[in-house]
Design a protein around this motif. Sequence first.
Motif, mmCIF file in Angstrom:
data_model
loop_
_atom_site.group_PDB
_atom_site.id
_atom_site.type_symbol
_atom_site.label_atom_id
_atom_site.label_comp_id
_atom_site.label_asym_id
_atom_site.label_seq_id
_atom_site.Cartn_x
_atom_site.Cartn_y
_atom_site.Cartn_z
ATOM 1 N N GLN A 9 -27.942 -12.763 14.565
ATOM 2 C CA GLN A 9 -26.631 -12.644 15.202
ATOM 3 C C GLN A 9 -25.639 -11.949 14.283
ATOM 4 O OE1 GLN A 9 -24.900 -16.430 16.269
ATOM 5 N NE2 GLN A 9 -22.862 -15.537 16.501
ATOM 6 N N LYS A 10 -25.584 -12.367 13.028
ATOM 7 C CA LYS A 10 -24.624 -11.785 12.087
ATOM 8 C C LYS A 10 -24.910 -10.314 11.811
ATOM 9 C CE LYS A 10 -22.735 -15.690 9.641
ATOM 10 N NZ LYS A 10 -21.416 -15.376 9.149
ATOM 11 N N LYS A 12 -26.420 -8.132 13.807
ATOM 12 C CA LYS A 12 -26.083 -7.356 15.010
ATOM 13 C C LYS A 12 -24.570 -7.192 15.172
ATOM 14 C CE LYS A 12 -30.242 -8.494 17.621
ATOM 15 N NZ LYS A 12 -30.805 -9.310 18.695
ATOM 16 N N GLU A 13 -23.812 -8.241 14.837
ATOM 17 C CA GLU A 13 -22.351 -8.175 14.948
ATOM 18 C C GLU A 13 -21.742 -7.270 13.883
ATOM 19 O OE1 GLU A 13 -20.975 -12.220 14.697
ATOM 20 O OE2 GLU A 13 -21.734 -12.741 16.692
ATOM 21 N N LYS A 14 -22.228 -7.367 12.676
ATOM 22 C CA LYS A 14 -21.645 -6.632 11.548
ATOM 23 C C LYS A 14 -22.023 -5.151 11.552
ATOM 24 C CE LYS A 14 -19.887 -6.258 7.313
ATOM 25 N NZ LYS A 14 -18.479 -6.180 7.073
ATOM 26 N N THR A 16 -23.079 -2.636 13.975
ATOM 27 C CA THR A 16 -23.261 -2.177 15.359
ATOM 28 C C THR A 16 -23.788 -0.740 15.432
ATOM 29 O OG1 THR A 16 -20.943 -1.516 15.422
ATOM 30 C CG2 THR A 16 -21.500 -3.706 16.296
#
Length: 162
Positions: A9-10, A12-14, A16
């Motif tokens: 999750q982290k 993919k968020e950080k 992009t």
Amino acid sequence: MEPKELLQQKLKEKFTETDFEFSEFRNELTVKLDKKFILQVCTFLKEDSDLEFLLCEDITAVDWATRKNRFTVVYHIFSIKNNFRLVLKADVDESECNIDSVYSVWKTSNWQERECYDMYGIKFNNHPDMRRIYMPEEFEYYPLRKDFPLMGIPGSLPLPKK
């Protein structure tokens, strides 16, 4: 949240602007990424307070010989906080046989990157001391490459005098 899900999750968020390939084998997570993001991703993995990958256990490479991206650089890192081991992989093409050094993130990578350079010929950009570690500086071959003969190259390395 489990470390695997949190990590995915982290990342993919950080990040992009890049795609990560996640795979799992025998309960060990592997993340494959573009080599141009290796330094940023490693810095993030170490500095993020939830992840804290403080230890770089090993850096090595795989020579695929006939693939387009001939080499894969492999990083084994560990989070003591989460008791979690992660494998990072980045492909390197023989025509541009280099990748950014992670020495600024983990000082232990110094000798590991030098060994990778000495055995495979992969250069690590911005490494503080990129020179051979096992073979003499004038040795023009890389012994762990698939095209290096099993018995060596006769006369390429003089034997020590008794």
